[in-house]
Enzyme design. Structure first.
Site, PDB file in Angstrom:
ATOM      1  N   LYS A 196       0.862  -1.345   0.008  1.00  0.00           N
ATOM      2  CA  LYS A 196      -0.062   0.033  -0.124  1.00  0.00           C
ATOM      3  C   LYS A 196       0.822   1.421  -0.015  1.00  0.00           C
ATOM      4  CE  LYS A 196      -4.562  -2.000   1.155  1.00  0.00           C
ATOM      5  NZ  LYS A 196      -5.140  -2.133   2.089  1.00  0.00           N
ATOM      6  N   ARG A 209      -3.364 -10.494   4.547  1.00  0.00           N
ATOM      7  CA  ARG A 209      -3.655 -10.505   3.269  1.00  0.00           C
ATOM      8  C   ARG A 209      -2.798  -9.955   2.502  1.00  0.00           C
ATOM      9  NH1 ARG A 209      -6.446  -6.944  -0.310  1.00  0.00           N
ATOM     10  NH2 ARG A 209      -8.083  -7.818  -1.707  1.00  0.00           N
TER      11      ARG A 209
END
Length: 518
Positions: A458, A493
């Protein structure tokens, strides 16, 4: 015993058998009287129009989870509104030990049924589901016991409330404690009757039995039903591999739009050790435009069907990443095991009801707004990020439970990167135990849910490490998931399964070394 009551402005004197103990201060002008007749006596039950109740559930015959679901359905049809669920426990049998393992839990709700009416309803449900008199404490498809009925203490020939033997049963006490919160339920705890002169409350009783140290031992495992198994997530960190079918995802957009490429990627992630494959066909990156459920399904279903045909998927789990109830329902009908909703039910008003009916685990994530608005300034204002995320996540869990999704099917995700600044993401990674603790103040069951984190590649990692290209952020992702696991994450994840699995294994070893089994 002569009981004098004031009822709708009229004083009534009623001759009762000595089985009803009343807190008269709880009665008001709305108090109603329910008359139940036996063969030789007229008994009087006094109860307000709606009472809070706690019911214990147990099953060890047939499909135990189906039995629970059916019992909850029949209770709802019979006028029992369930508001909160305990966790699900697989337990060794008590008293009569030569029988299959039990599933146990408890629910908290409200009903207008009087206590003996309620008992009759529960006994009828047990009968409809195949329970016979059989051996006391022996095998049974379903066992339903009233633990509490409002503030009343009841001692009749057929009903004792509070339940007289629960203080000696960890398999009853554990889910009962789950129904409480550490702060908002203090008044409720005070209103529930003590079980003996030696005890001052539920938490003290639980601690005397051994408390949380019993979980995972002594035949008391906290589990989550997923696929065809009961999943004890405490044994290791589980790795969820990401498969994006979108043309515009921030990391791998456009790489896996063909069925062949997508299936090949899944095969690779499984070979590298993924436990769960999470397939998404709708981009949720910041400022992403929303596609329709129909377009999402067109992308998703051919790949999902291809993945499920892989022999390598045996024993693995498949999750669908969607906020559309229609997509969730179709994916589960095709074989998906989990619904992963980034909105926690906020972007489709039907999602929670549909997810409840699907009977699969539901991942509720924290996000403010939607992907197109989540990074707006108003959605980035926090005074205490961990406390506020915990509070808002609890509201999502509460809504899910009210819609019929039991706490034992809920996984929570604090939403790293969703309506968060860089410093917020760092606070969350280091503060998962704080989030869990804050949720526990309102619901112990919700605080026990598995926590999933998704920091993989991210933007905040790129900002910190000066890596503008998302695929260069894998080392930073490894560091992020390491911090998260050591802080309390149960599922990670990630895009890069191999390297993050190594990180998870090392973290699990460190945690086990720090807290070895006795």
């Amino acid at each position: 015993m002569l009981v004098t009551l004031r009822f709708v402005g009229v004083w009534l004197k009623i001759w009762c058998r000595g089985w009803v103990s009343l807190d008269l201060t709880s009665l008001s002008s709305t108090t109603c009287l329910s008359f139940l007749r036996s063969s030789s006596n007229t008994s009087v039950e006094v109860h307000s129009p709606e009472q809070e109740i706690v019911i214990a559930l147990g099953s060890n015959v047939g499909d135990r989870l189906h039995n629970f679901n059916e019992a909850l359905h029949l209770m709802k049809k019979s006028g029992i509104h369930i508001m909160r669920h305990g966790c699900l426990y697989e337990t060794d049998p008590a008293y009569v030990t030569d029988q299959p393992l039990f599933l146990n839990s408890a629910v908290r709700g409200v009903t207008k049924l009087g206590p003996h009416e309620l008992l009759g309803v529960l006994k009828q449900i047990e009968k409809e589901m195949g329970r016979t008199d059989g051996i006391r404490y022996g095998p049974r498809p379903i066992d339903l016991d009233i633990l509490f009925y409002g503030k009343f203490k009841i001692d009749s020939e057929v009903l004792t409330v509070p339940h007289e033997r629960m203080q000696e049963r960890p398999f009853v006490m554990a889910p009962l404690i789950d129904l409480l919160g550490l702060s908002i339920d203090s008044d409720t705890v005070a209103s529930w009757h003590s079980f003996s002169k030696q005890t001052s409350g539920l938490f003290e009783l639980w601690e005397k039995l051994g408390g949380n140290s019993l979980i995972g031992r002594e035949g008391l495992r906290r589990v989550l039903p997923i696929g065809n198994r009961l999943w004890d997530w405490s044994g290791k960190t589980h790795v969820m591999g990401i498969l994006n079918l979108t043309p515009d995802s921030f990391s791998d957009g456009g790489l896996f739009q063909s069925v062949e490429a997508a299936v090949s990627q899944v095969r690779l992630m499984i070979s590298e050790g993924a436990d769960i494959i999470d397939i998404g066909a709708q981009s949720t990156r910041p400022l992403a435009s929303r596609i329709s459920a129909e377009e999402e399904l067109d992308r998703l279903i051919p790949v999902l069907e291809g993945v499920l045909e892989l022999p390598e998927m045996e024993g693995k789990l498949l999750s669908v990443d969607t906020f559309y109830s229609e997509v969730a329902a179709e994916a589960v009908s095709k074989g998906a095991h989990v619904v992963n909703d980034v909105s926690g039910g906020q972007l489709d008003s039907s999602m929670l009801k549909v997810a409840a009916g699907l009977g699969v685990p539901y991942i509720a994530m924290h996000m403010r707004g939607d992907p197109s608005t989540m990074q707006n300034s108003e959605n980035l204002q926090y005074e205490d990020i961990c406390k506020q995320v915990a509070s808002e996540l609890y509201l999502r869990v509460r809504d899910a439970e009210s819609s019929g999704i039991p706490a034992w099917r809920i996984i929570i995700d604090p939403g790293i990167g969703f309506s968060k600044k860089t410093e917020h993401n760092l606070d969350i990674l280091m503060g998962l135990s704080t989030i869990r603790g804050e949720i526990a103040r309102k619901s112990l069951a919700a605080s026990h849910a598995p926590i999933l984190i998704g920091p993989s590649r991210k933007r905040f990692l790129g900002d910190i490490c000066m890596r503008p290209d998302a695929v260069e952020r894998d080392p930073a992702t490894v560091a992020a998931v390491t911090a998260g696991i050591l802080s309390g994450a149960n599922i990670i994840r990630v895009h890069n399964v191999r390297d993050n699995l190594d990180a998870a294994r090392l973290c699990d070893a460190l945690l086990k070394h720090r807290s070895p089994d006795p």
